[in-house]
Design a protein around this motif. Structure first.
Motif, PDB file in Angstrom:
ATOM      1  N   ARG A 142       0.841  -1.206   0.000  1.00 56.29           N
ATOM      2  CA  ARG A 142       0.000   0.000   0.000  1.00 56.29           C
ATOM      3  C   ARG A 142       0.873   1.252   0.000  1.00 56.29           C
ATOM      4  NH1 ARG A 142      -3.834   2.569  -2.048  1.00 56.29           N
ATOM      5  NH2 ARG A 142      -5.117   3.828  -0.677  1.00 56.29           N
ATOM      6  N   CYS A 143       1.938   1.258   0.782  1.00 56.22           N
ATOM      7  CA  CYS A 143       2.860   2.398   0.795  1.00 56.22           C
ATOM      8  C   CYS A 143       3.454   2.624  -0.592  1.00 56.22           C
ATOM      9  CB  CYS A 143       3.984   2.165   1.809  1.00 56.22           C
ATOM     10  SG  CYS A 143       3.489   2.404   3.524  1.00 56.22           S
ATOM     11  N   LEU A 144       3.884   1.556  -1.228  1.00 53.37           N
ATOM     12  CA  LEU A 144       4.461   1.676  -2.565  1.00 53.37           C
ATOM     13  C   LEU A 144       3.429   2.185  -3.570  1.00 53.37           C
ATOM     14  CD1 LEU A 144       6.633  -1.577  -2.647  1.00 53.37           C
ATOM     15  CD2 LEU A 144       7.432   0.783  -2.349  1.00 53.37           C
ATOM     16  N   GLU A 145       2.202   1.720  -3.440  1.00 51.30           N
ATOM     17  CA  GLU A 145       1.124   2.205  -4.323  1.00 51.30           C
ATOM     18  C   GLU A 145       0.898   3.698  -4.123  1.00 51.30           C
ATOM     19  OE1 GLU A 145      -2.228  -0.163  -3.191  1.00 51.30           O
ATOM     20  OE2 GLU A 145      -1.748  -1.767  -4.611  1.00 51.30           O
ATOM     21  N   LEU A 146       0.863   4.135  -2.874  1.00 53.37           N
ATOM     22  CA  LEU A 146       0.621   5.547  -2.585  1.00 53.37           C
ATOM     23  C   LEU A 146       1.735   6.438  -3.136  1.00 53.37           C
ATOM     24  CD1 LEU A 146      -0.747   5.237   1.057  1.00 53.37           C
ATOM     25  CD2 LEU A 146      -2.035   5.905  -0.997  1.00 53.37           C
ATOM     26  N   LEU A 147       2.924   5.874  -3.250  1.00 53.36           N
ATOM     27  CA  LEU A 147       4.060   6.619  -3.808  1.00 53.36           C
ATOM     28  C   LEU A 147       4.184   6.453  -5.317  1.00 53.36           C
ATOM     29  CD1 LEU A 147       6.703   5.740  -1.081  1.00 53.36           C
ATOM     30  CD2 LEU A 147       5.798   8.033  -1.577  1.00 53.36           C
ATOM     31  N   SER A 148       3.325   5.626  -5.896  1.00 50.10           N
ATOM     32  CA  SER A 148       3.445   5.264  -7.321  1.00 50.10           C
ATOM     33  C   SER A 148       4.849   4.746  -7.610  1.00 50.10           C
ATOM     34  CB  SER A 148       3.124   6.464  -8.216  1.00 50.10           C
ATOM     35  OG  SER A 148       1.813   6.899  -8.018  1.00 50.10           O
TER      36      SER A 148
END
Length: 146
Positions: free
Chosen positions: A100-106
């Motif tokens: 989720r963190c990686l997704e939020l950072l694209s």
């Protein structure tokens, strides 16, 4: 239709996929205009609070330089993928939270068919530290988390 704001993302995707024309899209956009977009800084800081981890602990756990880490946690700087992974591993996040963190950072989620990402997934699933993860990456001829 303010109850739309309280719906989960999966429910919103379902509503959006059922939009049959541009009028339905327009209504959806109006209904969701007040939705606050989640960002990495808020999400990660919320996790730190829930886990009772302070910023100085994160410096030690992540190995990220103190000033740069404070800039990330205040939202002044956006971490790259490796630094985000260092933060997530240092905070002991589970794989789902890390993704989720990686997704939020694209920043691109971890991909099990990629050798380096597979090692990182293995490390996260076993609760290894950043140093242990880097040692494992080194053992398998992969670049460490920088």
């Amino acid at each position: 239709m303010k109850e739309v704001i309280k719906k989960k993302t999966i429910e919103l995707l379902d509503i959006l996929s059922q939009a049959e024309n541009s009028e339905a899209l327009k209504k959806y956009l109006e209904d969701t205009a007040d939705c606050k977009e989640l960002n990495f800084t808020d999400y990660f800081n919320e996790i730190l609070v829930k886990k009772g981890i302070n910023k100085s602990d994160m410096v030690t756990r992540s190995g990220i330089e103190r000033t740069y880490l404070y800039h990330i946690l205040s939202g002044d700087r956006v971490p790259g993928r490796d630094n985000a992974l260092r933060l997530c591993i240092g905070a002991g996040l589970k794989l789902e939270e890390t993704m989720r963190c990686l997704e939020l950072l694209s920043a691109g989620i971890l991909y099990a068919k990629n050798k380096r990402d597979s090692i990182i997934i293995y490390s996260i699933n076993r609760g290894l530290s950043v140093d242990e993860t880097n040692s494992l990456l080194y053992e398998h001829d992969e670049p460490p988390l920088k």
